[in-house]
Design an enzyme around this catalytic site. Sequence first.
Site, PDB file in Angstrom:
ATOM      1  N   VAL A 119       0.822  -1.094  -0.013  1.00 57.36           N
ATOM      2  CA  VAL A 119       0.062  -0.048   0.076  1.00 57.36           C
ATOM      3  C   VAL A 119       0.731   1.229  -0.083  1.00 57.36           C
ATOM      4  O   VAL A 119       1.976   1.323   0.517  1.00 57.36           O
ATOM      5  CB  VAL A 119      -0.884   0.114   1.006  1.00 57.36           C
ATOM      6  CG1 VAL A 119      -1.970  -1.132   1.304  1.00 57.36           C
ATOM      7  CG2 VAL A 119      -0.318   0.053   2.564  1.00 57.36           C
ATOM      8  N   MET A 168       5.900  -2.543  -7.984  1.00 53.02           N
ATOM      9  CA  MET A 168       5.320  -0.964  -7.991  1.00 53.02           C
ATOM     10  C   MET A 168       5.581  -0.362  -6.764  1.00 53.02           C
ATOM     11  O   MET A 168       5.968   0.845  -6.722  1.00 53.02           O
ATOM     12  CB  MET A 168       3.960  -1.153  -8.288  1.00 53.02           C
ATOM     13  CG  MET A 168       3.158   0.210  -8.566  1.00 53.02           C
ATOM     14  SD  MET A 168       3.913   1.054 -10.061  1.00 53.02           S
ATOM     15  CE  MET A 168       4.168   2.777  -9.258  1.00 53.02           C
ATOM     16  N   LYS A 169       5.546  -1.163  -5.459  1.00 50.40           N
ATOM     17  CA  LYS A 169       5.632  -0.298  -4.376  1.00 50.40           C
ATOM     18  C   LYS A 169       6.993   0.197  -4.158  1.00 50.40           C
ATOM     19  O   LYS A 169       7.430   1.377  -3.703  1.00 50.40           O
ATOM     20  CB  LYS A 169       5.348  -1.356  -3.270  1.00 50.40           C
ATOM     21  CG  LYS A 169       5.836  -0.727  -1.732  1.00 50.40           C
ATOM     22  CD  LYS A 169       5.060   0.185  -1.594  1.00 50.40           C
ATOM     23  CE  LYS A 169       5.109   0.496   0.031  1.00 50.40           C
ATOM     24  NZ  LYS A 169       4.618   1.786   0.532  1.00 50.40           N
ATOM     25  N   LEU A 170       8.164  -0.343  -4.720  1.00 50.54           N
ATOM     26  CA  LEU A 170       9.558  -0.007  -4.560  1.00 50.54           C
ATOM     27  C   LEU A 170       9.593   1.187  -5.562  1.00 50.54           C
ATOM     28  O   LEU A 170      10.192   2.069  -5.363  1.00 50.54           O
ATOM     29  CB  LEU A 170      10.473  -1.093  -4.950  1.00 50.54           C
ATOM     30  CG  LEU A 170      10.388  -2.090  -3.809  1.00 50.54           C
ATOM     31  CD1 LEU A 170      11.416  -3.374  -4.070  1.00 50.54           C
ATOM     32  CD2 LEU A 170      10.632  -1.959  -2.337  1.00 50.54           C
ATOM     33  N   ASN A 173       8.175   4.186  -3.911  1.00 48.51           N
ATOM     34  CA  ASN A 173       8.778   4.286  -2.658  1.00 48.51           C
ATOM     35  C   ASN A 173      10.106   5.083  -3.116  1.00 48.51           C
ATOM     36  O   ASN A 173      10.848   6.064  -2.150  1.00 48.51           O
ATOM     37  CB  ASN A 173       8.962   3.369  -1.615  1.00 48.51           C
ATOM     38  CG  ASN A 173       8.113   3.048  -0.689  1.00 48.51           C
ATOM     39  OD1 ASN A 173       6.965   3.589  -0.788  1.00 48.51           O
ATOM     40  ND2 ASN A 173       8.325   2.440   0.288  1.00 48.51           N
TER      41      ASN A 173
END
Length: 294
Positions: A119, A168-170, A173
Site C-alpha cells: 500500500v 510497483m511499491k518500490l 517508494n
Amino acid sequence: MKIAYIGLGTMGQGMVHNLLKAGHEIKVWNRTAFDLPETLAGAAPQNTIAEALSGCELVMVCLTGPDAQKAVYFGEDGIVAHIAEGAIVADATTTDPELTRSISTAIAERNATYLDTPVFGSKGEAWAGKLDFVCGGDKNAFDRLAPVLEPLAATVHHLGPPGSGAMMKLVGNLLVAAQMESLGEALSLARKAGLNGDAVMGVFDVTDYSSLLIRNVGRATLAGDYAPSFYLRHMLKDTRLVRAFAESQTVSVPVTTLIGELYAAADNKGLGDRNASAIHAMLFELSGLRESSD
C-alpha cells in the site's frame, strides 16, 4: 467473511479496525503478543498462526519486511504449513519482489493463492480507509479480494502477475524517499535564508511541483513534529530494497543510493524510531539550524 490478520503494527491495526467496521469476523496474530486496544475490540487474538488461519478463507498480512516474512511464512508454525486449500493470502508488506514470487510459489504448492498487495499511505490513511493498494497475482483471486479492500482503500490497482505489486511499491517508494529528502534540503535553504515558513508553505500549496507529502510533511517539519506515522528505520529498509531491486534490473539509481546513505546516517544518529521526515532534523543540523522554526 472470516479473515485471519497477521501483523498488528501501525498499518495493520488501522486495517483491522476498518475490517471490523465493515462487519468481517477477524482473528489476529502478531509476532509480539500485546493487549489489543479498544479500537480493535471485536478482533479475536490467537496464540499461533495455525489457530489464526483455522477456518479462514482469507489471510491478510502486513509485516516489517523480508526477514519477518521469512519467519512468518516458512517457520514451523508458518503460514505455508497451515494455509487451507483454496484460501487467498493478501500480503501488504513492502518487500523484495523475488521473495514475493518465492512465497507465491510456496503458497500455490498448497493449492492456495498468494497476492502481493502493498500500500501507499501511512498511519493516517490506514485508519481513515484511504490507502492505495498496488496488487500482483492471479486476476480471478484479485477480483474476489477487491470487495474486501474497499473499506480500506482510496484506490485499488492490479498490476500483473505475482511480484508486480511489490515492484510497483518500490518504484513508488523511490519517489517518496526522493521527495522527503529534497523537501528537507528545500526547507533548510528557506529557513537559513530567513523566509517565513507559513509563506513558503503557501507557495508549496499551489505550485505544480507540490504534492500531498510536501504539503503535510512540510508543515509538520516546520512545527518540529516528527511523531512516527512511518518510521525512519523503515524508510532506510525501503531504500535498500529499492537499490537491490534496481541492481537486479541493471538500472542505475545514483540519487537513491545517496539518499539511502543519508537515511543510514540519520538512523545512526538515533532518529530511526521517529518519522521518516526526521531526516530533515539531521539536514537542519548540518545547516546550523534548530529542529524547528519555532
